[in-house]
Design an enzyme around this catalytic site. Structure first.
Site, PDB file in Angstrom:
ATOM      1  N   ASP A  30      73.228  73.145  18.382  1.00  0.00           N
ATOM      2  CA  ASP A  30      74.755  73.709  18.569  1.00  0.00           C
ATOM      3  C   ASP A  30      75.824  72.916  17.795  1.00  0.00           C
ATOM      4  OD1 ASP A  30      76.011  75.274  21.167  1.00  0.00           O
ATOM      5  OD2 ASP A  30      77.330  73.957  20.171  1.00  0.00           O
ATOM      6  N   ASN A  86      74.661  81.557  29.563  1.00  0.00           N
ATOM      7  CA  ASN A  86      75.738  82.209  30.031  1.00  0.00           C
ATOM      8  C   ASN A  86      75.852  83.740  29.713  1.00  0.00           C
ATOM      9  OD1 ASN A  86      77.028  79.482  30.600  1.00  0.00           O
ATOM     10  ND2 ASN A  86      77.573  79.213  28.475  1.00  0.00           N
ATOM     11  N   GLN A  93      80.288  82.831  28.075  1.00  0.00           N
ATOM     12  CA  GLN A  93      79.626  83.328  27.072  1.00  0.00           C
ATOM     13  C   GLN A  93      80.639  83.759  25.880  1.00  0.00           C
ATOM     14  OE1 GLN A  93      76.898  86.772  27.383  1.00  0.00           O
ATOM     15  NE2 GLN A  93      75.900  86.660  25.314  1.00  0.00           N
ATOM     16  N   VAL A  95      79.339  83.827  22.398  1.00  0.00           N
ATOM     17  CA  VAL A  95      78.684  84.436  21.328  1.00  0.00           C
ATOM     18  C   VAL A  95      77.836  85.539  21.960  1.00  0.00           C
ATOM     19  CG1 VAL A  95      77.301  84.438  19.427  1.00  0.00           C
ATOM     20  CG2 VAL A  95      79.007  82.509  19.681  1.00  0.00           C
ATOM     21  N   HIS A  99      71.376  83.611  24.020  1.00  0.00           N
ATOM     22  CA  HIS A  99      70.675  82.425  23.582  1.00  0.00           C
ATOM     23  C   HIS A  99      70.838  81.685  24.947  1.00  0.00           C
ATOM     24  CE1 HIS A  99      75.283  82.864  23.675  1.00  0.00           C
ATOM     25  NE2 HIS A  99      75.371  81.319  23.906  1.00  0.00           N
ATOM     26  N   HIS A 101      70.818  77.697  25.869  1.00  0.00           N
ATOM     27  CA  HIS A 101      71.281  76.409  25.543  1.00  0.00           C
ATOM     28  C   HIS A 101      70.130  75.327  26.039  1.00  0.00           C
ATOM     29  CE1 HIS A 101      75.737  77.277  24.897  1.00  0.00           C
ATOM     30  NE2 HIS A 101      75.454  78.354  25.698  1.00  0.00           N
TER      31      HIS A 101
HETATM   32  P1  DGP Z   1      77.970  80.437  24.834  1.00  0.00           P
HETATM   33  O1  DGP Z   1      79.666  79.875  25.176  1.00  0.00           O
HETATM   34  O2  DGP Z   1      76.866  80.328  25.819  1.00  0.00           O
HETATM   35  O3  DGP Z   1      78.282  81.853  24.145  1.00  0.00           O
HETATM   36  O4  DGP Z   1      77.505  79.386  23.617  1.00  0.00           O
HETATM   37  C1  DGP Z   1      77.941  79.800  22.267  1.00  0.00           C
HETATM   38  C2  DGP Z   1      77.460  78.331  21.511  1.00  0.00           C
HETATM   39  O5  DGP Z   1      77.288  78.680  20.296  1.00  0.00           O
HETATM   40  C3  DGP Z   1      78.642  77.334  21.683  1.00  0.00           C
HETATM   41  O6  DGP Z   1      77.995  76.115  22.520  1.00  0.00           O
HETATM   42  C4  DGP Z   1      78.554  76.943  20.211  1.00  0.00           C
HETATM   43  C5  DGP Z   1      77.823  77.443  19.379  1.00  0.00           C
HETATM   44  N1  DGP Z   1      78.128  78.160  18.109  1.00  0.00           N
HETATM   45  C6  DGP Z   1      79.196  78.804  17.892  1.00  0.00           C
HETATM   46  N2  DGP Z   1      79.391  79.238  16.601  1.00  0.00           N
HETATM   47  C7  DGP Z   1      78.396  78.495  16.145  1.00  0.00           C
HETATM   48  C8  DGP Z   1      77.995  78.360  14.483  1.00  0.00           C
HETATM   49  O7  DGP Z   1      78.341  78.963  13.782  1.00  0.00           O
HETATM   50  N3  DGP Z   1      76.762  77.397  14.545  1.00  0.00           N
HETATM   51  C9  DGP Z   1      75.966  76.960  15.443  1.00  0.00           C
HETATM   52  N4  DGP Z   1      75.125  76.069  15.052  1.00  0.00           N
HETATM   53  N5  DGP Z   1      76.424  76.933  16.868  1.00  0.00           N
HETATM   54  C10 DGP Z   1      77.604  77.725  17.148  1.00  0.00           C
END
Ligand code: DGP
Length: 113
Positions: A30, A86, A93, A95, A99, A101
């Site tokens: 992350d 999420n 959430q 994205v 996914h 975590h």
């Molecule tokens: P959520 O809030 O559950 O949708 O978590 C999305 C997660 O994705 C958040 O912890 C940060 C991570 N994230 C967002 N953009 C990127 C990215 O471009 N690269 C990586 N490695 N993680 C990302």
């Protein structure tokens, strides 16, 4: 589902610190880690959120869970880790590509915030 950041990571259009990949899933660190281990495992199939998964996705969802546990073990946190999904913006959430975590390496309190 239109392309998200995670689709672009799968397609190698964006960089990521990838820790595991197979035909069905990808796992990477992350970008905003909330624990010493904070890895995201995603299906390559673009499911927007868990509630959008269908019966036909049952095996894929199980695969993600089993691989998450293997990854936690490989990262040295197999004894104590947490999986978080999420589902929806109201649950945090951001994205909209499913996914899990995988968190570990610090005390994880309960109930979660
Ligand atoms: P959520 O809030 O559950 O949708 O978590 C999305 C997660 O994705 C958040 O912890 C940060 C991570 N994230 C967002 N953009 C990127 C990215 O471009 N690269 C990586 N490695 N993680 C990302």
């Amino acid at each position: 589902m239109s392309g998200t950041i995670f689709s672009r990571i799968i397609d190698r259009e964006l960089p990521a610190d990838i820790v595991y990949e197979d035909d069905d899933c990808l796992a990477f660190k992350d970008i905003h880690p909330q624990a010493p281990m904070h890895i995201l495992i995603i299906p390559k199939k673009p499911i927007a959120k868990l509630a959008d998964a269908a019966v036909e996705d049952q095996q894929l969802l199980g695969h993600l869970m089993l691989k998450a546990a293997e990854i936690a073990e490989q990262q040295g946190y197999g004894k104590a880790f947490r999986l978080v999904v999420n589902n929806g913006s109201g649950a945090g959430q951001a994205v909209f590509h499913l996914h899990l975590h995988i968190l570990g390496g610090r005390p994880l309190s309960w109930p979660p915030g």
